[in-house]
Design an enzyme around this catalytic site. Structure first.
Site: not given
Ligand code: HPA
Ligand code: ZN
Length: 342
Positions: A199, A202, A280-281
């Protein structure tokens, strides 16, 4: 194409999902069911009360709730049920292939041994591949708010299962935890044969994307929204075909973008980037993969050709073999010709 038609087109086109945290698929209903079975009392009285707490101003506010939710997961059966629920949903959304993140350190800290959560997830994958015909790979993420020693320890614990894990990733609180912190762990993991992703960009600065590419040697950037403001970086990403796994509804819920109309997806596509859309989630952000694609299609006025491109990018950006890519790209083409004539 009329609105109804494009929604049907999005829902049915064969696709892959490459940015999905299995812990982020934990639907409140299943959370309550598993909590009861494990005799754990949630601080929320009902599904509705829990859902009402899903109101986030930033990544950290989400992570705080997401880690609390994961504490309910204790047994191999819990991890099996969680994974099977997602794969059933994914298969129903015409996802043919998915590369799933899991967070070993979260479960280890909750007192669940590596083999317990891993076998639960893995056995669900084996069953789903057989019954649903979906293909699945696993990517183990390191939590970047924890230290290097903890990541090294996790890497060691994963070694008995190494052949069942395709890659390593980096997630959790981005700001203040630069990729540099994990340079040596990534180097070691790559020596073991794991594919590196992270990641980056973001919430964190664009420098973290540069670092992740240069120091961690990542093959794919998770999110990467911030690369929009760096023309030099964009041309590098396009030239080397480093894919971005974008997550529009996540970005909206965590206020990475104020409005989906400002989402950089279209900008990336216009700049020849291998951009992909992911959920993502999904249990926390209000939509699975199809809902994400529909939301950006409407906000950015994407056309049918853009949707085809996104579907193709999702396979191109995956870690399957060249031969498998050809097979799935063929399925996309076949779907498109078939859809025209109906
Ligand atoms: N970003 C960082 N960590 C995470 C994310 C995310 O979008 N989703 C689950 N863990
Ligand atoms: Zn993520």
């Amino acid at each position: 194409m009329e609105d109804n038609n494009i929604v049907e087109f999005i829902c049915k086109i064969p696709k892959a999902e490459l940015h999905l945290h299995i812990e982020g698929t934990f639907e409140p209903e299943l959370m309550f069911k598993i909590a009861e079975r494990n005799h754990i009392k949630l601080k929320y009285q009902s599904v509705d009360e829990l859902k009402a707490a899903y109101n986030f101003n930033n990544l950290q506010e989400f992570l705080d709730i997401y880690y609390i939710g994961s504490r309910v997961l204790k047994t191999e059966q819990d991890f099996y049920d969680l994974t099977m629920a997602y794969l059933t949903k994914a298969s129903g959304q015409h996802i043919m292939h998915t590369e799933i993140f899991f967070d070993p350190q979260t479960h280890l800290e909750n007192g669940v041994p590596f083999p317990v959560f891993f076998n639960g997830i893995y056995n669900a994958i084996m069953a789903a591949e057989k019954v649903l015909g979906i293909r699945v790979e696993l990517i183990m993420c390191f939590l970047r708010h924890l230290d290097e020693a903890s990541a090294f320890d996790t890497l060691e614990q994963s070694l008995p299962f190494k052949d069942k894990i395709i890659g390593i990733g980096l997630d959790s609180s981005e700001k203040g935890n630069p990729p540099e912190k994990f340079r040596r762990v990534f180097e070691k993991a790559v020596q073991y044969g794991f594919m590196p992703v992270a990641h980056a960009g973001e919430e964190g600065p664009v420098d973290y994307i540069h670092e992740a590419l240069e120091l961690l040697k990542i093959k794919r950037i998770d999110h990467g929204n911030r690369s929009k403001d760096d023309a030099h970086l964009l041309s590098k990403i396009a030239l080397h075909k480093i894919p971005l796994t974008l997550c529009p509804l996540s970005n909206l819920k965590l206020q990475v973008v104020k409005d989906l109309k400002e989402h950089p997806l279209k900008h990336f596509l216009d700049n020849d980037i291998v951009a992909t859309v992911n959920s993502d989630d999904p249990a926390y952000f209000g939509g699975y993969l199809n809902e994400n694609i529909i939301a950006v299609q409407q906000a950015l006025n994407l056309q049918k050709d853009d949707i085809i491109r996104l579907a193709k990018n999702s396979f191109e950006a995956s870690f399957i073999s060249a031969e498998q890519k050809k097979h799935y790209l063929g399925l996309v083409d076949a779907f498109v010709s078939e859809f025209k004539s109906h």
